[in-house]
Design an enzyme around this catalytic site. Structure first.
Site, short mmCIF file in Angstrom:
data_model
loop_
_atom_site.label_atom_id
_atom_site.label_comp_id
_atom_site.label_asym_id
_atom_site.label_seq_id
_atom_site.Cartn_x
_atom_site.Cartn_y
_atom_site.Cartn_z
N GLY A 155 0.85 -1.20 0.00
CA GLY A 155 0.00 0.00 0.00
C GLY A 155 0.88 1.23 0.00
N ILE A 157 2.40 2.85 2.45
CA ILE A 157 3.66 2.78 3.21
C ILE A 157 4.60 1.76 2.57
CG2 ILE A 157 4.75 2.48 5.46
CD1 ILE A 157 2.04 3.14 6.77
N SER A 178 -3.37 -8.52 -4.49
CA SER A 178 -3.24 -8.76 -5.93
C SER A 178 -1.98 -8.07 -6.44
CB SER A 178 -4.46 -8.21 -6.68
OG SER A 178 -4.60 -6.85 -6.38
N ARG A 234 1.38 -4.48 12.55
CA ARG A 234 0.69 -4.79 13.78
C ARG A 234 1.27 -6.10 14.32
NH1 ARG A 234 -0.64 -0.34 14.00
NH2 ARG A 234 -2.71 0.56 13.86
N ASP A 258 8.67 -3.22 15.81
CA ASP A 258 8.14 -1.97 16.39
C ASP A 258 6.79 -2.23 17.05
OD1 ASP A 258 8.07 0.83 16.91
OD2 ASP A 258 6.69 1.10 15.22
N GLU A 263 0.62 -5.56 22.88
CA GLU A 263 1.39 -4.41 23.38
C GLU A 263 0.49 -3.49 24.22
OE1 GLU A 263 2.48 -2.95 19.41
OE2 GLU A 263 1.19 -1.22 19.74
N HIS A 281 6.58 0.78 19.56
CA HIS A 281 5.59 1.28 18.58
C HIS A 281 5.79 2.78 18.30
CE1 HIS A 281 1.33 0.57 16.80
NE2 HIS A 281 2.01 1.46 16.08
C1 8YV Z 1 0.10 4.92 16.13
C2 8YV Z 1 -0.22 3.48 14.03
O1 8YV Z 1 0.36 3.87 16.96
O2 8YV Z 1 -1.16 4.88 12.40
C3 8YV Z 1 -1.15 3.77 12.91
O3 8YV Z 1 -1.87 2.86 12.49
O4 8YV Z 1 0.02 2.38 14.36
C4 8YV Z 1 0.47 4.60 14.74
O5 8YV Z 1 0.76 5.62 13.94
C5 8YV Z 1 -1.18 5.48 16.58
O6 8YV Z 1 -2.29 5.07 15.89
C6 8YV Z 1 -1.14 6.94 16.86
O7 8YV Z 1 -2.31 7.39 17.40
#
Ligand code: 8YV
Length: 318
Positions: A155, A157, A178, A234, A258, A263, A281
């Protein structure tokens, strides 16, 4: 409390910038559903919006307690904590904060690759503990540039990570739902096939039921004793028990993590291992990016209250 500010339920703690902004515009009920259910019951019907995070749980049972709830504004790109099917059933829109964090999360993925292969945290300890002086140069480590990288999830990122890996002259392959014909990278249909063909397996796919335990013992076996696992997605995507086992038995070379399943609880078994880098994280945890995320979440909220279109609605709620 007499105020004209709309009521919102906050389901996670916020960093100071976001908290100050939100306090100036809204009457914030900070996790009241958990801390004071009776008080929450008294205000539930006034609450039309929730502010959440990527991971904070917003289950059907919570949404159903607020008869006038119409939106959940997530400060995060991931929204696996939010039951989007329930939101759809209840006529609630969910928004998130994509794109603004791509750079930070991709930077961190490369950082973890360098930590895993070049053992940067261990090298820092080597100096601090006087081992350089006592024992001489540190052992030689693995080269990162030119190594093969496999990205699980292509995606926004994933593509940003690929861009950085290209600058490291790394042959890039990926797996996703895909193949993407516009990308010049090798596509594998499964994580296992991908793992068998790379040195670094970088996980950046959404969490949730669809990807739970996707990186299992078989995938780790395919990655093999010279391969590294990097997880900036995740914790749930990786079978954590299988990963600990693989690291303990050195059936993979190492890992950079991370995120963790459960967690901020991190299994103590990880602490005894020196072939893993553990981060709390921090993928998007820079001042600039967290500000941009908060601003986007607040814009969605402001638009909702102004009756304007929401900016970044999650695909499931469009
Ligand atoms: C943060 C994240 O942990 O964007 C996400 O999905 O995992 C992180 O950027 C978090 O959601 C910040 O509020």
């Amino acid at each position: 409390m007499s105020t004209n500010k709309p009521d919102v339920l906050l389901v996670m703690p916020l960093p100071p910038y976001a908290r100050a902004q939100i306090d100036s515009l809204y009457t914030v009920h900070d996790r009241t559903h958990q801390t004071d259910p009776q008080a929450f019951a008294g205000v539930a019907s006034k609450i039309r919006a929730i502010v959440g995070s990527g991971e904070a749980k917003v289950p059907r049972t919570l949404m159903a307690q607020m008869p006038n709830l119409k939106m959940v504004s997530v400060i995060g790109v991931g929204y696996d904590g939010v039951d989007t099917a329930a939101a759809n059933d209840l006529g609630i829109k969910v928004t998130h904060t994509p794109d603004v964090l791509n750079d930070d999360v991709a930077d961190l993925a490369l950082g973890l690759m360098l930590c895993a292969a070049r053992r940067l945290p261990q090298a820092d300890q080597y100096v601090r503990q006087g081992q350089w002086l006592a024992k001489g140069p540190m052992a030689l480590q693995r080269k990162v540039s030119g190594s093969r990288v496999g990205i699980v999830g292509m995606g926004r990122i994933g593509k940003t990570i690929a861009k950085r890996c290209a600058a490291f002259d790394m042959p890039i392959s990926y797996t996703a739902r895909s193949a993407k014909s516009d990308l010049p990278f090798t596509f594998y249909t499964t994580a296992k096939e991908l793992a068998a063909n790379v040195d670094f397996l970088v996980v950046i796919t959404p969490g949730g039921a669809a990807t739970k335990g996707m990186i299992n013992a078989e995938v780790l076996a395919a990655l093999g004793k010279d391969g590294y696992l990097i997880n900036v997605a995740r914790g749930t995507v990786v079978d954590q028990t299988a990963l600990i086992h693989a690291l303990q038995n050195k059936t993979i070379a190492g890992a950079g993590l991370d995120v963790f399943d459960g967690e901020p609880n991190v299994p103590e078994a990880f602490f005894a291992l020196d072939n893993v880098t553990l981060l709390p994280h921090v993928g998007s945890a820079t001042t600039d990016t967290r500000k941009a995320m908060a601003d986007l979440a607040l814009l969605n909220l402001a638009n909702f209250y102004a009756g304007k279109p929401l900016v970044t609605v999650v695909p499931e709620c469009q």
